[in-house]
Design a protein around this motif. Structure first.
Motif, mmCIF file in Angstrom:
data_model
loop_
_atom_site.group_PDB
_atom_site.id
_atom_site.type_symbol
_atom_site.label_atom_id
_atom_site.label_comp_id
_atom_site.label_asym_id
_atom_site.label_seq_id
_atom_site.Cartn_x
_atom_site.Cartn_y
_atom_site.Cartn_z
ATOM 1 N N SER A 73 0.823 -1.212 0.000
ATOM 2 C CA SER A 73 0.000 0.000 0.000
ATOM 3 C C SER A 73 0.858 1.265 0.000
ATOM 4 N N MET A 74 2.151 1.114 0.216
ATOM 5 C CA MET A 74 3.069 2.252 0.259
ATOM 6 C C MET A 74 3.786 2.473 -1.075
ATOM 7 N N ALA A 75 3.441 1.742 -2.106
ATOM 8 C CA ALA A 75 4.146 1.859 -3.392
ATOM 9 C C ALA A 75 4.070 3.286 -3.940
ATOM 10 N N THR A 76 2.926 3.908 -3.850
ATOM 11 C CA THR A 76 2.785 5.272 -4.363
ATOM 12 C C THR A 76 3.616 6.241 -3.527
ATOM 13 N N VAL A 77 3.649 6.056 -2.227
ATOM 14 C CA VAL A 77 4.446 6.920 -1.348
ATOM 15 C C VAL A 77 5.931 6.739 -1.654
ATOM 16 N N ILE A 78 6.364 5.503 -1.855
ATOM 17 C CA ILE A 78 7.764 5.244 -2.191
ATOM 18 C C ILE A 78 8.120 5.939 -3.503
ATOM 19 N N GLY A 79 7.269 5.796 -4.503
ATOM 20 C CA GLY A 79 7.507 6.450 -5.781
ATOM 21 C C GLY A 79 7.531 7.961 -5.649
ATOM 22 N N LEU A 80 6.653 8.500 -4.813
ATOM 23 C CA LEU A 80 6.617 9.938 -4.571
ATOM 24 C C LEU A 80 7.914 10.395 -3.901
ATOM 25 N N CYS A 81 8.422 9.611 -2.970
ATOM 26 C CA CYS A 81 9.698 9.932 -2.319
ATOM 27 C C CYS A 81 10.830 9.955 -3.336
ATOM 28 N N LEU A 82 10.847 8.975 -4.230
ATOM 29 C CA LEU A 82 11.877 8.936 -5.268
ATOM 30 C C LEU A 82 11.788 10.169 -6.165
ATOM 31 N N ARG A 83 10.574 10.522 -6.571
ATOM 32 C CA ARG A 83 10.372 11.687 -7.440
ATOM 33 C C ARG A 83 10.820 12.974 -6.742
#
Length: 143
Positions: A73-83
């Motif tokens: 469920s944190m995949a979008t948050v992880i991607g946002l952190c990378l961005r």
């Protein structure tokens, strides 16, 4: 209030010696903390150097990442952190592409769409809770 972890016992890998990209101001030596665990994305093998593509000639960066579980469920948050990490590190001329590794997540297409839509990213970063979570993941030191 303590929330239940999606992956309570992730496999932790050692840190690797990383390259530096000399032609940009990006410092790839800084770690990004996982939103749920006290480990870096590198230690959890979510991100690895071989899945970071930098094309200085065309001002393009692509990061492909793999969540620890396919229903994370944190995949979008992880991607946002990378961005956000790249947005803060690279000159604004770079186009940033953040992607889930093919077949690594149950909602791969939807997450990829969210992570690469400027308006959705901007809206997410206007949310104080999400912005705080991203800042915590990008803090220079964590234990």
């Amino acid at each position: 209030m303590l929330r239940e972890l999606i992956n309570a016992n992730p496999i932790v890998h050692g840190k690797k010696e990383r390259r530096r990209v000399q032609s940009t101001s990006t410092n790839f030596d800084e770690d990004i903390k996982d939103p749920e665990h006290p480990y870096s994305l590198e230690e959890l093998n979510v991100v690895s150097e071989d899945l970071v593509e930098v094309d200085d000639k065309h001002n393009y960066v692509r990061v492909t990442f793999t969540p620890t579980v396919e229903h994370c469920s944190m995949a979008t948050v992880i991607g946002l952190c990378l961005r956000v990490k790249l947005m803060r590190s690279l000159p604004s001329r770079y186009k940033i592409d953040i992607r889930l590794a093919p077949g690594s997540h149950s909602t791969e297409a939807a997450v990829n769409k969210q992570l690469n839509d400027k308006e959705r990213v901007a809206a997410a970063l206007e949310n104080p809770n999400l912005a705080e979570m991203v800042d915590e993941c990008l803090a220079p030191t964590f234990v």
